[in-house]
Design a protein around this motif. Structure first.
Motif, mmCIF file in Angstrom:
data_model
loop_
_atom_site.group_PDB
_atom_site.id
_atom_site.type_symbol
_atom_site.label_atom_id
_atom_site.label_comp_id
_atom_site.label_asym_id
_atom_site.label_seq_id
_atom_site.Cartn_x
_atom_site.Cartn_y
_atom_site.Cartn_z
ATOM 1 N N ALA A 27 -2.855 -1.444 -0.575
ATOM 2 C CA ALA A 27 -3.325 -2.862 -0.430
ATOM 3 C C ALA A 27 -4.511 -3.024 -1.771
ATOM 4 O O ALA A 27 -4.144 -3.854 -3.168
ATOM 5 C CB ALA A 27 -3.575 -3.583 0.455
ATOM 6 N N ALA A 30 -3.287 -1.776 -4.302
ATOM 7 C CA ALA A 30 -2.603 -2.362 -5.611
ATOM 8 C C ALA A 30 -3.230 -3.646 -5.959
ATOM 9 O O ALA A 30 -2.822 -4.229 -7.398
ATOM 10 C CB ALA A 30 -1.740 -2.923 -4.264
ATOM 11 N N ARG A 34 -2.828 -4.351 -10.583
ATOM 12 C CA ARG A 34 -2.050 -5.122 -10.092
ATOM 13 C C ARG A 34 -0.110 -5.700 -9.773
ATOM 14 O O ARG A 34 0.553 -5.156 -10.845
ATOM 15 C CB ARG A 34 -2.015 -6.128 -11.424
ATOM 16 C CG ARG A 34 -3.948 -6.772 -11.305
ATOM 17 C CD ARG A 34 -3.904 -7.183 -12.812
ATOM 18 N NE ARG A 34 -5.657 -7.087 -12.803
ATOM 19 C CZ ARG A 34 -5.898 -8.807 -14.103
ATOM 20 N NH1 ARG A 34 -4.937 -9.174 -15.132
ATOM 21 N NH2 ARG A 34 -7.279 -9.033 -14.004
ATOM 22 N N GLU A 35 -0.188 -4.743 -9.384
ATOM 23 C CA GLU A 35 1.209 -4.272 -8.603
ATOM 24 C C GLU A 35 1.485 -4.863 -7.371
ATOM 25 O O GLU A 35 0.774 -4.611 -6.261
ATOM 26 C CB GLU A 35 1.703 -2.732 -9.004
ATOM 27 C CG GLU A 35 1.272 -2.256 -10.380
ATOM 28 C CD GLU A 35 2.605 -2.898 -11.499
ATOM 29 O OE1 GLU A 35 2.405 -2.180 -12.511
ATOM 30 O OE2 GLU A 35 3.366 -3.062 -10.675
ATOM 31 N N PRO A 36 2.410 -4.700 -6.904
ATOM 32 C CA PRO A 36 3.714 -5.134 -5.828
ATOM 33 C C PRO A 36 2.402 -4.081 -4.790
ATOM 34 O O PRO A 36 3.204 -3.160 -4.865
ATOM 35 C CB PRO A 36 4.990 -5.405 -5.615
ATOM 36 C CG PRO A 36 5.489 -5.234 -7.155
ATOM 37 C CD PRO A 36 3.953 -4.867 -8.051
ATOM 38 N N ALA A 37 2.301 -4.322 -3.629
ATOM 39 C CA ALA A 37 1.544 -3.074 -2.684
ATOM 40 C C ALA A 37 2.899 -2.438 -2.222
ATOM 41 O O ALA A 37 2.783 -1.391 -1.784
ATOM 42 C CB ALA A 37 1.383 -4.071 -1.010
ATOM 43 N N ARG A 38 4.119 -2.888 -2.094
ATOM 44 C CA ARG A 38 4.875 -1.907 -1.241
ATOM 45 C C ARG A 38 5.704 -0.694 -2.495
ATOM 46 O O ARG A 38 5.514 0.521 -1.766
ATOM 47 C CB ARG A 38 6.547 -2.747 -1.085
ATOM 48 C CG ARG A 38 7.832 -1.729 -0.404
ATOM 49 C CD ARG A 38 8.628 -2.890 -0.184
ATOM 50 N NE ARG A 38 8.474 -3.678 0.539
ATOM 51 C CZ ARG A 38 9.785 -4.638 1.249
ATOM 52 N NH1 ARG A 38 10.951 -4.920 0.228
ATOM 53 N NH2 ARG A 38 8.968 -5.220 2.483
ATOM 54 N N THR A 39 5.237 -1.446 -3.838
ATOM 55 C CA THR A 39 5.631 0.262 -4.607
ATOM 56 C C THR A 39 4.223 1.085 -5.092
ATOM 57 O O THR A 39 4.453 2.160 -5.027
ATOM 58 C CB THR A 39 5.346 -0.991 -6.330
ATOM 59 O OG1 THR A 39 6.219 -1.789 -5.909
ATOM 60 C CG2 THR A 39 6.164 -0.101 -7.184
ATOM 61 N N SER A 41 2.657 1.520 -2.486
ATOM 62 C CA SER A 41 2.107 2.743 -0.689
ATOM 63 C C SER A 41 3.684 3.276 -1.121
ATOM 64 O O SER A 41 3.799 4.506 -1.310
ATOM 65 C CB SER A 41 3.430 1.529 0.231
ATOM 66 O OG SER A 41 3.489 1.779 1.207
ATOM 67 N N THR A 42 4.854 2.624 -1.875
ATOM 68 C CA THR A 42 5.897 4.187 -1.470
ATOM 69 C C THR A 42 5.507 5.160 -2.529
ATOM 70 O O THR A 42 5.460 6.780 -2.503
ATOM 71 C CB THR A 42 7.231 3.583 -2.446
ATOM 72 O OG1 THR A 42 7.749 2.510 -2.177
ATOM 73 C CG2 THR A 42 8.320 4.792 -2.834
#
Length: 319
Positions: A27, A30, A34-39, A41-42
């Motif tokens: 998080a 992210a 400034r990117e999605p947390a899921r992306t 995390s992957t």
């Protein structure tokens, strides 16, 4: 930059961000990127799999030392490429077998044009795994600027490739050539000489041969002979010449029996069959001076002919 070792551009971006931060969570990264947390995390999971980051308690991450982690990835990729190289040899063999099956009467491939010949020849010179057999005779194509015969052959000899070369006597009379051959023999090349050779010839690993078609320069056009009765005949031709060729003597520069370094060099040239004129050119002296030194050396080893000079060197264990 790290794509060559399996790291995507986005994963590299995440890794760089982690290198510039304290231990943090997906998080946190992210928010920084400034990117999605899921992306993110992957990407971290993938970096963890590659050994570039390590997961800490509390779902936080820390970078692994780039020197160790990236070095490991490079070594893994190098090992994978080595496997590909090995597989490529199998594919090449399958391709050649297919070609021979479809064209059983034409196991010869013609390569023409200076650029194509140079590209093919250079590739073959660096690829032999076990052995190289060669007939070496003038004339030669003009070598590239900065070409060093010893430096080109040294890596092959150091990795254990057996190199057997038969030199036409005229090849050894070219300025500086005998010195190069002597150094190659010191590195492990097995060299012999004959008065004349019928053709230039290169045989790699007993699996492929190259013969120039021009009768002079290899750079114009070559015949590439694949496994066949013709290749077997060329190998037999080499072995026949090898049996009757004379070993090139490499006399130690500080030999026994009172020979000084220059006298040892003269004995090397005598045993190789160089003429008086060629010896004078190699020494950079007049013909009269060369003949006087030749007489001195032959008297020191108790020889009356060049053949006896070579035999004397062999008797003393210099061959």
């Amino acid at each position: 930059m790290l794509e060559a070792v399996g790291v995507s551009a986005f994963e590299e971006r995440v890794y760089r961000a982690l290198l510039g931060s304290a231990d943090c969570s997906a998080a946190d990264l992210a928010a920084t990127l400034r990117e999605p947390a899921r992306t993110v995390s992957t990407a971290l999971a993938r970096l963890d799999e590659l050994g570039l980051v390590r997961r800490l308690e509390g779902r936080r991450y820390a970078p692994v030392s780039p020197e160790a982690a990236i070095g490991k990835l490079v070594n893994q990729r190098r090992a994978e490429l080595d496997e590909v190289r090995g597989a490529a040899d199998e594919f090449v063999d399958a391709f050649r077998l297919r070609d021979l099956r479809n064209n059983p009467d034409h196991p010869v491939e013609v390569v023409s044009g200076p650029d194509e010949v140079r590209r093919f020849s250079v590739g073959m010179q660096h690829n032999p795994e076990k052995s190289v057999l060669s007939f070496d005779k003038p004339p030669y194509a003009t070598p590239p600027a900065g070409y060093d015969e010893v430096a080109a052959e040294r890596p092959l000899l150091e990795r254990g490739v057996e190199m057997r070369v038969i030199y036409e006597r005229a090849a050894l009379q070219l300025p500086g050539r005998l010195a190069n051959v002597t150094e190659l023999i010191r590195l492990g090349e097995k060299a012999r000489t004959v008065p004349a050779l019928p053709v230039k010839l290169y045989v790699y690993d007993h699996r492929l041969a190259i013969v120039p078609l021009s009768g002079a320069h290899v750079s114009e056009a070559i015949a590439v002979i694949h496994p066949s009765a013709l290749l077997d005949a060329l190998i037999a031709l080499f072995e026949a010449y090898w049996e009757r060729a004379t070993a090139i003597v490499t006399v130690p520069p500080r030999a026994a029996d009172g020979l000084d370094p220059q006298e040892a060099r003269v004995l090397t040239m005598l045993a190789a069959g160089l003429s008086d004129q060629a010896i004078a050119r190699q020494l950079g002296v007049s013909l009269r001076t060369a003949r006087r030194r030749i007489t001195t050396v032959m008297e020191l080893v108790h020889a009356s002919t060049r053949f006896q000079a070579g035999a004397a060197a062999a008797h003393r264990g210099w061959i």
